[in-house]
Design an enzyme around this catalytic site. Structure first.
Site, short mmCIF file in Angstrom:
data_model
loop_
_atom_site.label_atom_id
_atom_site.label_comp_id
_atom_site.label_asym_id
_atom_site.label_seq_id
_atom_site.Cartn_x
_atom_site.Cartn_y
_atom_site.Cartn_z
N GLU A 44 0.82 -1.21 0.00
CA GLU A 44 0.00 0.00 0.00
C GLU A 44 0.86 1.26 0.00
OE1 GLU A 44 -3.11 0.05 -0.53
OE2 GLU A 44 -3.87 -1.91 0.07
N ARG B 69 0.40 3.67 -3.29
CA ARG B 69 -0.28 4.96 -3.05
C ARG B 69 0.73 6.09 -2.87
NH1 ARG B 69 -6.01 3.58 -0.12
NH2 ARG B 69 -5.83 1.33 -0.29
N ASP C 270 -4.31 -10.17 -8.55
CA ASP C 270 -4.61 -9.16 -9.57
C ASP C 270 -3.47 -8.34 -10.17
OD1 ASP C 270 -4.47 -7.86 -7.08
OD2 ASP C 270 -6.44 -6.94 -7.19
N GLU D 133 -12.25 -0.42 -10.37
CA GLU D 133 -11.85 -1.38 -11.43
C GLU D 133 -12.78 -1.41 -12.64
OE1 GLU D 133 -11.97 -2.13 -8.16
OE2 GLU D 133 -9.81 -2.16 -7.75
C1 DMJ Z 1 -6.46 0.11 -5.08
O1 DMJ Z 1 -5.71 0.46 -3.97
C2 DMJ Z 1 -5.62 -0.50 -6.18
O2 DMJ Z 1 -6.29 -0.44 -7.39
C3 DMJ Z 1 -5.25 -1.93 -5.88
O3 DMJ Z 1 -4.54 -2.53 -6.94
C4 DMJ Z 1 -6.49 -2.74 -5.60
N1 DMJ Z 1 -7.36 -2.14 -4.63
C5 DMJ Z 1 -7.62 -0.72 -4.64
C6 DMJ Z 1 -8.89 -0.25 -5.28
O4 DMJ Z 1 -9.96 -1.09 -5.28
#
Ligand code: DMJ
Length: 456
Positions: free
Chosen positions: A84, A88, A217, A351
């Site tokens: 994270e 971010r 993912d 998404e």
């Molecule tokens: C985000 O922090 C990013 O897209 C991450 O890859 C997956 N989850 C969240 C949004 O849903």
């Protein structure tokens, strides 16, 4: 335009009630700190910087920049998620730097990057998921099987770490992620698939659960984007992506009785016919990869991307709010709807609109703009409250059930992708930029360095 007004509203309320905290709680009108960022503050500020900038919300961008200059403290001592913090904070700072050329963003990104390095001190070099940003101690998530590291976490560092090396001249960041690549390339893959949990001690898979949604993912996303960001030179990443997608299509992609294509989850060979909202990014990813596939595969992958995006749209269209649930299923007569109470929520995730944006840019089929507009209307109707935007607990009821959280990725991703869906294609052109998994744009092979993104 409308989406710019939504961004300003989300930002203004964050600033008024939660400035410097990680997120806004729009119902109680206060700030939220959470436990993902190890004492770091201002997640919404850093996540919002580039969106404010490209929307030309200049005053607001200056407020955010000033906060980073004056109040963003990196000398913290708490347990952070490596993943994270990287997607971010490092992603947000790098994008802000590349868009503006302002030194403060570069130096903060590098300083923070250094603090993440001790997480890689494991026998294999596969980092652990949690790190204390003060002491450098790191460990695995308590909930991850047997001290394992998570594919989507250690597999989602590559883009940012290559830029950290590029901007610092210090090879260590690139070495760390190239080593992860090496371990993943070497390990045997069941049916060509990548399970979600790997031991940082032995370098072996800990269990055979495969998902293109949560836990897996963005690893796949970063393979194709590594290749694109290298100006198509990183052929190893392209091959890993192509092989992984082939295995996914063979073993996970299925079609429902009602004709909807979806990507199931795989547990040691048994399919769980469930698709998470998180997995809906894959329509965009597959379309982006299709562009560069061989002539005979190109149309096939564009069709697959369109079908998956259509399925994700169905998950929205079949709800009363026109927003989609956290997960939807294809079993016991259900199609593209949540069956469990615990999976009915929507937390402002990006998404689905992310895939609309890629599909629009790559096909110019107007339906993607129409679908995006349906989301704008639904957000306004069901998520907008007096002091910001909130997630909702049940997409199948129009009686408000707000969760009191304005997630930072709503400003970083959801609103940015919606905005780009209605912009001209040369605003953050897909030829010149790749988006990290938090929608922070990074330049392809640096050709766009210091180029101000122009907005129509
Ligand atoms: C985000 O922090 C990013 O897209 C991450 O890859 C997956 N989850 C969240 C949004 O849903």
């Amino acid at each position: 335009m409308k989406i710019k007004e939504m961004m300003k509203f989300a930002w203004d309320n964050y600033k008024q009630y939660a400035f410097g905290k990680n997120e806004l709680r729009p119902l109680t009108k206060n700030g939220h700190i959470g436990n993902m960022f190890g004492g770091l503050r201002g997640a919404t500020v850093v996540d919002a910087l580039d969106t404010l900038y490209i929307m030309e919300l200049e005053e607001e961008f200056q407020e955010a920049k000033k906060w980073v200059e004056k109040s963003f403290d990196l000398n913290v001592n708490g347990e952070a998620s490596l993943f994270e913090v990287n997607i971010r904070y490092i992603g947000g700072l790098l994008a802000a730097y590349y868009l503006t050329g302002e030194e403060v963003f570069r130096s903060k990104a590098l300083e923070l990057g250094e603090k993440l390095l001790p997480a890689f001190n494991t026998p294999t070099g596969i980092p652990r998921g949690v790190i204390n940003l003060g002491s450098g101690m790191s460990w695995s998530w308590g909930w991850a099987s047997a001290g394992s590291s998570i594919l989507a976490e250690f597999g989602t560092l590559h883009l940012e770490f290559l830029h950290l090396t590029e901007l610092s001249g210090n090879p260590v960041f690139a070495e760390k992620v190239m080593n992860i690549r090496k371990v993943l390339n070497r390990v045997e893959k069941p049916q060509g698939l990548y399970p979600n949990f790997l031991s940082p001690v032995t370098g072996n898979w800990v269990q055979h659960h495969v998902s293109i949604g949560g836990l897996g993912d963005s690893f796949y996303e970063y393979l194709i984007k590594s290749w694109l960001m290298s100006d198509k030179k990183d052929s190893e990443a392209k091959k890993m992506y192509d092989d992984a997608l082939e295995a996914i299509e063979k073993h996970l992609v299925r079609r429902s009785a009602g004709g909807l294509t979806y990507i199931a989850e795989w547990r040691g060979g048994i399919l769980d016919h469930k698709m998470g909202h998180l997995a809906c990014f894959s329509g965009g990813m597959i379309a982006l990869g299709a562009e560069h596939a061989s002539e005979e595969r190109k149309q096939h992958y564009m069709d697959l991307a369109a079908e998956i995006t259509n399925t994700c749209h169905e998950s929205y269209a079949r709800s009363d709010t026109k927003l989609g649930p956290e997960a939807f299923r294809f079993d016991t007569g259900t199609e593209a709807m949540a069956t469990r109470l615990s999976e009915r929520y929507y937390i402002l995730r990006p998404e689905v609109v992310e895939s609309y944006m890629y599909m629009w840019r790559l096909t110019h089929d107007l339906k993607y703009r129409q679908w995006g507009w349906e989301v704008v209307k639904a957000l306004e109707k069901h998520c907008r409250v007096e002091a910001g935007f909130s997630g909702i607990r049940d997409v199948y009821t129009t009686v408000p059930t707000h969760d009191n959280m304005q997630q930072s990725f709503f400003l970083a991703e959801t609103l940015k992708y919606l905005y780009l869906l209605f912009c001209e294609d040369d605003v953050l052109s897909l030829d010149d930029w790749v988006f990290n998994t938090e929608a922070h744009p990074l330049p392809v092979n640096h050709t766009n360095f210091k180029t101000k993104a122009s907005v129509q």
